[in-house]
Design a protein around this motif. Sequence first.
Motif, PDB file in Angstrom:
ATOM      1  N   MET A 439      55.491  28.046  34.380  1.00 27.29           N
ATOM      2  CA  MET A 439      55.945  28.915  33.298  1.00 27.29           C
ATOM      3  C   MET A 439      57.407  28.656  32.935  1.00 27.29           C
ATOM      4  SD  MET A 439      53.892  32.564  33.634  1.00 27.29           S
ATOM      5  CE  MET A 439      55.148  33.392  34.408  1.00 27.29           C
ATOM      6  N   GLN A 440      57.746  28.986  31.694  1.00 35.31           N
ATOM      7  CA  GLN A 440      59.115  28.811  31.213  1.00 35.31           C
ATOM      8  C   GLN A 440      60.056  29.846  31.821  1.00 35.31           C
ATOM      9  OE1 GLN A 440      60.452  26.682  29.263  1.00 35.31           O
ATOM     10  NE2 GLN A 440      59.021  25.935  27.714  1.00 35.31           N
ATOM     11  N   LEU A 441      61.324  29.527  31.762  1.00 36.30           N
ATOM     12  CA  LEU A 441      62.366  30.458  32.168  1.00 36.30           C
ATOM     13  C   LEU A 441      62.137  31.807  31.472  1.00 36.30           C
ATOM     14  CD1 LEU A 441      65.171  30.283  33.691  1.00 36.30           C
ATOM     15  CD2 LEU A 441      66.177  29.970  31.400  1.00 36.30           C
ATOM     16  N   SER A 442      62.182  32.869  32.189  1.00 34.32           N
ATOM     17  CA  SER A 442      61.993  34.247  31.703  1.00 34.32           C
ATOM     18  C   SER A 442      60.651  34.514  30.981  1.00 34.32           C
ATOM     19  CB  SER A 442      63.171  34.721  30.838  1.00 34.32           C
ATOM     20  OG  SER A 442      63.162  34.072  29.594  1.00 34.32           O
ATOM     21  N   GLN A 443      59.679  33.651  31.170  1.00 23.48           N
ATOM     22  CA  GLN A 443      58.326  33.964  30.676  1.00 23.48           C
ATOM     23  C   GLN A 443      57.656  34.838  31.731  1.00 23.48           C
ATOM     24  OE1 GLN A 443      55.765  30.549  29.973  1.00 23.48           O
ATOM     25  NE2 GLN A 443      53.926  31.838  29.844  1.00 23.48           N
ATOM     26  N   ASP A 444      57.138  36.005  31.321  1.00 16.00           N
ATOM     27  CA  ASP A 444      56.513  36.841  32.343  1.00 16.00           C
ATOM     28  C   ASP A 444      55.067  37.186  31.996  1.00 16.00           C
ATOM     29  OD1 ASP A 444      57.003  38.430  30.237  1.00 16.00           O
ATOM     30  OD2 ASP A 444      58.029  40.029  31.354  1.00 16.00           O
ATOM     31  N   LYS A 445      54.521  36.472  31.004  1.00 19.52           N
ATOM     32  CA  LYS A 445      53.136  36.744  30.632  1.00 19.52           C
ATOM     33  C   LYS A 445      52.323  35.460  30.662  1.00 19.52           C
ATOM     34  CE  LYS A 445      53.952  40.841  27.973  1.00 19.52           C
ATOM     35  NZ  LYS A 445      55.412  40.926  28.204  1.00 19.52           N
ATOM     36  N   ILE A 446      51.018  35.648  30.826  1.00 17.04           N
ATOM     37  CA  ILE A 446      50.122  34.494  30.791  1.00 17.04           C
ATOM     38  C   ILE A 446      49.468  34.478  29.414  1.00 17.04           C
ATOM     39  CG2 ILE A 446      48.084  33.421  31.834  1.00 17.04           C
ATOM     40  CD1 ILE A 446      48.753  34.995  34.403  1.00 17.04           C
ATOM     41  N   TYR A 447      49.740  33.453  28.636  1.00 15.54           N
ATOM     42  CA  TYR A 447      49.216  33.399  27.273  1.00 15.54           C
ATOM     43  C   TYR A 447      47.911  32.632  27.224  1.00 15.54           C
ATOM     44  CZ  TYR A 447      53.767  35.168  26.004  1.00 15.54           C
ATOM     45  OH  TYR A 447      54.866  35.952  25.913  1.00 15.54           O
ATOM     46  N   TYR A 448      46.989  33.137  26.395  1.00 17.60           N
ATOM     47  CA  TYR A 448      45.710  32.439  26.267  1.00 17.60           C
ATOM     48  C   TYR A 448      45.199  32.555  24.846  1.00 17.60           C
ATOM     49  CZ  TYR A 448      43.359  36.987  26.232  1.00 17.60           C
ATOM     50  OH  TYR A 448      42.952  38.251  25.911  1.00 17.60           O
ATOM     51  N   ILE A 449      44.284  31.637  24.525  1.00 13.98           N
ATOM     52  CA  ILE A 449      43.613  31.712  23.224  1.00 13.98           C
ATOM     53  C   ILE A 449      42.123  31.557  23.475  1.00 13.98           C
ATOM     54  CG2 ILE A 449      43.922  29.206  22.827  1.00 13.98           C
ATOM     55  CD1 ILE A 449      44.128  29.878  19.828  1.00 13.98           C
ATOM     56  N   THR A 450      41.297  32.324  22.760  1.00 11.01           N
ATOM     57  CA  THR A 450      39.851  32.116  22.879  1.00 11.01           C
ATOM     58  C   THR A 450      39.330  31.586  21.560  1.00 11.01           C
ATOM     59  OG1 THR A 450      39.317  34.349  22.129  1.00 11.01           O
ATOM     60  CG2 THR A 450      39.526  34.016  24.503  1.00 11.01           C
ATOM     61  N   ALA A 451      38.339  30.701  21.643  1.00  9.98           N
ATOM     62  CA  ALA A 451      37.730  30.133  20.442  1.00  9.98           C
ATOM     63  C   ALA A 451      36.356  29.633  20.829  1.00  9.98           C
ATOM     64  CB  ALA A 451      38.574  28.985  19.917  1.00  9.98           C
ATOM     65  N   ASP A 452      35.553  29.193  19.831  1.00  9.91           N
ATOM     66  CA  ASP A 452      34.224  28.743  20.240  1.00  9.91           C
ATOM     67  C   ASP A 452      34.170  27.274  20.609  1.00  9.91           C
ATOM     68  OD1 ASP A 452      34.440  27.974  17.685  1.00  9.91           O
ATOM     69  OD2 ASP A 452      32.691  29.061  16.928  1.00  9.91           O
ATOM     70  N   SER A 453      35.266  26.566  20.470  1.00  6.14           N
ATOM     71  CA  SER A 453      35.300  25.212  21.020  1.00  6.14           C
ATOM     72  C   SER A 453      36.739  24.846  21.332  1.00  6.14           C
ATOM     73  CB  SER A 453      34.714  24.203  20.036  1.00  6.14           C
ATOM     74  OG  SER A 453      35.645  23.971  19.004  1.00  6.14           O
ATOM     75  N   TYR A 454      36.873  23.842  22.159  1.00  8.15           N
ATOM     76  CA  TYR A 454      38.194  23.381  22.552  1.00  8.15           C
ATOM     77  C   TYR A 454      38.969  22.922  21.316  1.00  8.15           C
ATOM     78  CZ  TYR A 454      41.715  20.583  24.997  1.00  8.15           C
ATOM     79  OH  TYR A 454      42.881  20.061  25.451  1.00  8.15           O
ATOM     80  N   ASN A 455      38.280  22.195  20.442  1.00 10.40           N
ATOM     81  CA  ASN A 455      38.967  21.695  19.245  1.00 10.40           C
ATOM     82  C   ASN A 455      39.411  22.814  18.321  1.00 10.40           C
ATOM     83  OD1 ASN A 455      38.925  19.079  19.971  1.00 10.40           O
ATOM     84  ND2 ASN A 455      37.008  18.601  18.902  1.00 10.40           N
ATOM     85  N   ALA A 456      38.508  23.781  18.120  1.00  8.72           N
ATOM     86  CA  ALA A 456      38.867  24.900  17.247  1.00  8.72           C
ATOM     87  C   ALA A 456      40.102  25.598  17.797  1.00  8.72           C
ATOM     88  CB  ALA A 456      37.713  25.886  17.139  1.00  8.72           C
ATOM     89  N   ALA A 457      40.141  25.764  19.107  1.00  8.71           N
ATOM     90  CA  ALA A 457      41.291  26.436  19.705  1.00  8.71           C
ATOM     91  C   ALA A 457      42.551  25.589  19.548  1.00  8.71           C
ATOM     92  CB  ALA A 457      41.023  26.721  21.177  1.00  8.71           C
TER      93      ALA A 457
END
Length: 650
Positions: A439-457
């Motif tokens: 994680m980056q300096l002072s990053q305190d969250k886990i970011y995610y994205i959901t989509a129906d395919s890897y490419n779409a995401a």
Amino acid sequence: MSDTTKTESTAEQMSFEAEVSQLMQLMIHSLYSNQEIFLRELISNGSDACDKLRFEALANADLYGGDSELKLQVSFDEEASTITVSDNGIGMNREDVVANIGTIAKSGTKQFLESLTGDQKTDSQLIGQFGVGFYSAFVVAEKVVLTTRKAGDAENSAVQWTSDGSGGYTLAEVEKPSRGTDVVLHLKDDCKEFANNWRLRSIIKKYSDHITFPIMMLEEVAPPAEDSEEPPATPQLEQINAASALWTRPKSQIKAEEYEEFYQQVCHDYEAPMAWTHNKVEGTQEYTSLLYIPSKAPFDLYDATNQRNGIKLFVQRVFIMDEAEKLMPRYLRFVRGLVDSNDLPLNVSREILQDSKVIDSIRRASVQKILGMLEKMAEKEPEKYTKFWSEFGQCLKEAPGEDFANKEQVAKLYRFDTTKSGGKAGENQVSLDEYIARMQLSQDKIYYITADSYNAASNSPHLEIFRDKDIEVLVMHDRVDEWMMNYLNEYDSKSFVSVAKGDLDLSGIGLTDDEQAAEKKAKEEKAADAEPLIKRIKAVLENETSDVRASSRLTSSPACVVLGEHEMALHMQQLMKQAGHEVPSSKPVLEVNPEHPILALLDNEQDEDQFASWSRLLLDQALLAEGGQLEDSAGFVKRMNEMFMALHQR
Ligand code: ADP
Ligand code: MG
């Protein structure tokens, strides 16, 4: 069963279900190089029948009718080219025969047939998984005669099923002096070599050594010498298989091959297992568990109607039931094997298991054993673990919704694609621990994205700012992910945040204090500049959106739609609607990128009708990029065309 015609007073002609004929053809073809497994299948059915009778007899000992020594017998007639497999198990009445033999009750048969490849090796593995046991008799036999009498039924109420495997079978009423089932195989010309003492014994040893009932054959007696006065010796029955309950032996004395063979014979898998754990527990509770992880997921693992669970329950070495679903949570339904308890009563029923303290504690401990084994595998054998994850990972993702207590421990086992893993989906996946370490300096969250395919995401505009700031985002593209994230709120005290939902605040990540202050100021200025334009857009899209605002997500796209923190992703809403579910319709937030040239063009548009049309277009393309569907796609096309025309005029 479509057409039935009486051919004589007691024999009735019936036809196979279409799928049975199809399956049989495929099987005969694909098992050509592995014909001998017919015996394993018939023995396994005989053994199942003995298990069933033993279980029923716990409540009603009369069913034994004086014969409680359950066993199987294999015999042959070299001259007549026949092999007979008999058991004194539960047997079948006419109804049972019609329901079980000649039809395929399994759900998913159609999909299974479609999944066959035509390649012998792959297909025979699939067929093994599917477990179409009985029909494998026709791999070696041109005619099969099954005679069976159900435990508790009268002598003259036995049934005889005869078939040559092509299209149909006949049923007749016959007499059979003892309960149970005899299956007589009339061997095909090129399979006569199976009617041979040595051959049959070695096949039994190879495939059925661990069957828990004795498998008997007549001993071979040497023919009497020519001048002998003695009458020839009568051959005695002798036991061929070891029939030892492997799990009762000390671990140190069991070889890996024995564990593997046991698994293949008892859990009906063609392939060796990926891993296993064998535990003897003593003390306040006494039980043994032998749990396996298969190498491959069964074809119907993710079929919602499949409630199967692969754990067999024994009590003091007596088989009680298959699929004891109370012994494993659903998200570990791929685990196979057995539990043998010394504390449960022999007459235990599924109802009793429902709220048994004994079962609860066995289950808790077994879950720990499996999770522990997986953690170790992930650490010590990462390649094997990757394979495990690709076969069964989706199941584990059901855990947060099902097993609150072990949520964090299971999440440790998760692997995800990320915006930095690069390459293709499934390659270089990372664990949450690895993500956190990067994680980056002072990053305190886990970011995610959901989509129906890897490419779409990967192509989502929501990721722009993350790329810009070099913040890693988990890319989730399994169907179960969106659902899982409803239950998985944090890991290692860090909360999960969807990049596509809610108001995103990335300010500060990776920056020093001074840089943060400068960034904040610049952002406020830009927002103030963009205010009039945003007001105009908002007025136009009042009915379609819940808000329009300047985005802190976008760098190269003009606009994107954002959902509320607790809303379902658009591609999921789409799926739910297609499946006929009511989806509460919610209006998205439109975020625009005031620095994008398109927004500058829009700002300059004086014609209010044109302005409205362009604003709609902005929203439509943002919805499309998000995997949503347009209510008015014809309107979208019309506006697109108008835009082309406008280009032409300028
Ligand atoms: P499976 O064993 O996976 O259920 P099979 O094709 O091997 O599939 O057998 C189909 C069904 O026929 C069994 O589930 C059982 O109900 C019945 N059956 C087969 N053989 C016997 C037997 N020897 N005794 C009693 N029932 C049997
Ligand atoms: Mg079977």
